[in-house]
Design an enzyme around this catalytic site. Structure first.
Site, short mmCIF file in Angstrom:
data_model
loop_
_atom_site.label_atom_id
_atom_site.label_comp_id
_atom_site.label_asym_id
_atom_site.label_seq_id
_atom_site.Cartn_x
_atom_site.Cartn_y
_atom_site.Cartn_z
N LYS A 71 -2.05 96.04 27.00
CA LYS A 71 -1.25 95.16 26.15
C LYS A 71 0.18 94.96 26.67
CE LYS A 71 -3.55 95.93 21.72
NZ LYS A 71 -3.37 96.31 20.31
N ASP A 107 -1.11 91.44 16.16
CA ASP A 107 -1.33 92.73 15.48
C ASP A 107 -0.47 92.88 14.21
OD1 ASP A 107 -3.33 93.89 17.02
OD2 ASP A 107 -1.93 94.81 18.43
#
Ligand code: NAP
Length: 288
Positions: A71, A107
């Site tokens: 990520k 997220d």
């Protein structure tokens, strides 16, 4: 699922990745909406990420997700990153438009959408105790600040990471009271728990059966909402202790589904079938 010569491919890159639930929920959503698309997972070692991304671009793939450990490192391989993802320092969703790879982070909003759905509680003006300061904690902290929380108390194993989070976000969100602390037996006497309404575990502690409880049991009160970003196991030791104290306990499944739903919408421009995505994941985990 029918695969044709024109099927669009979406995917997730991670290492390891075999545990991922993303193919289950995205393929269920593609099928439900009758889209000629499929979603796969690829185990890509960190040293191969650049080649992997170049391969996806060359194959004309329209979108993909990243999970641990890619990520953060993916950012330098993209053409563009949203200002939010840049500040968070992590990208979990990439959209390909006119051959440009654009990084997003879904997220944080995924967490807040799940929180709203499961509690019906507004986060505005609330006090939050956030355990952890890694990628997921940063995404959640950013979105909590956007939602207008009043206090964010961060406790992390490595104090410098908690301080970095406060440094990176504090100047942008000046109405939030930020505090960075390290886990220690004395930290619980120092922090103003009366100002806490929501506790969030964003560390990876709780995934293993013998992992310790990260907060003293006596501090878990009925009036709290206690969230764990972990969804496997579905009930961590923290969530069991929270329930025993009468608190509302929420695991990471809702966040998983909502971050996926936001990615789905970015890629397809269609309203994601959130309930169906959730049932697909729950069905896979045998929770229905
Ligand atoms: P990460 O960037 O590696 O961060 C890990 C965090 O856990 C850091 O704050 C780290 O502290 C802390 N930590 C790790 N081992 C620890 C230990 N033994 N004792 C105390 N603290 C420890 O990982 P991440 O991506 O933020 O993920 C964190 C958790 O969120 C994972 O459980 C992941 O599965 C979950 N997650 C869930 C979703 C969802 O959709 N539900 C999405 C993303 C992540 P240091 O700073 O000291 O290293």
């Amino acid at each position: 699922m029918k695969i044709s010569g024109s099927t669009e491919v979406f995917c997730i890159l991670g290492h390891p990745v075999s545990h991922t639930l993303s193919p289950i929920m995205h393929n269920a959503a593609f099928q439900a909406l009758g889209l000629d698309c499929c979603y796969l997972s690829f185990d890509v070692e960190p040293r191969d990420l650049r080649k992997g991304i170049q391969g996806l671009a060359a194959l004309g793939i329209k979108g993909f997700n990243l999970t641990i450990p890619h990520k953060e490192t993916v950012i330098k391989l993209l053409d563009e990153v949203t200002p939010e993802a840049a500040r968070i320092g992590a990208v979990n969703t990439v959209m390909v438009r006119q051959n440009r790879l654009i990084g997003h982070n879904t997220d944080g909003l995924g967490f807040v959408n799940a929180f709203r759905e499961e509690t019906g509680v507004s986060l505005r003006g609330k006090g939050v105790l956030l355990l952890g300061a890694g990628g997921a904690a940063r995404a959640v902290a950013f979105q909590l600040a956007k939602e207008g929380i009043a206090n964010l108390l961060i406790i992390n194993r490595t104090l410098s990471n908690a301080r970095a989070l406060v440094r990176d976000f504090g100047k942008k969100f000046t109405s939030v009271n930020w505090s960075a602390n390290a886990f220690s037996p004395k930290v619980w006497d120092r922090i103003p728990l009366e100002r806490v309404d929501v506790v969030i575990n964003a560390t990876s502690v709780g995934m293993q059966p013998n992992d310790p409880l990260m907060i003293p049991r006596s501090l878990l009160k009925e009036r709290l909402v206690v969230c764990d970003l972990i969804y496997r196991p579905t009930k961590t030791r923290l969530l069991s202790a929270a329930e025993a104290a009468g608190a509302k306990a929420i695991n990471g499944l809702g966040m998983l589904v909502h971050q996926g739903a936001l990615a789905f919408e970015l890629w397809t421009n269609k309203k994601p079938p959130v309930d169906l995505m959730k049932s697909a994941v729950k069905g896979h985990l045998d929770l229905r």
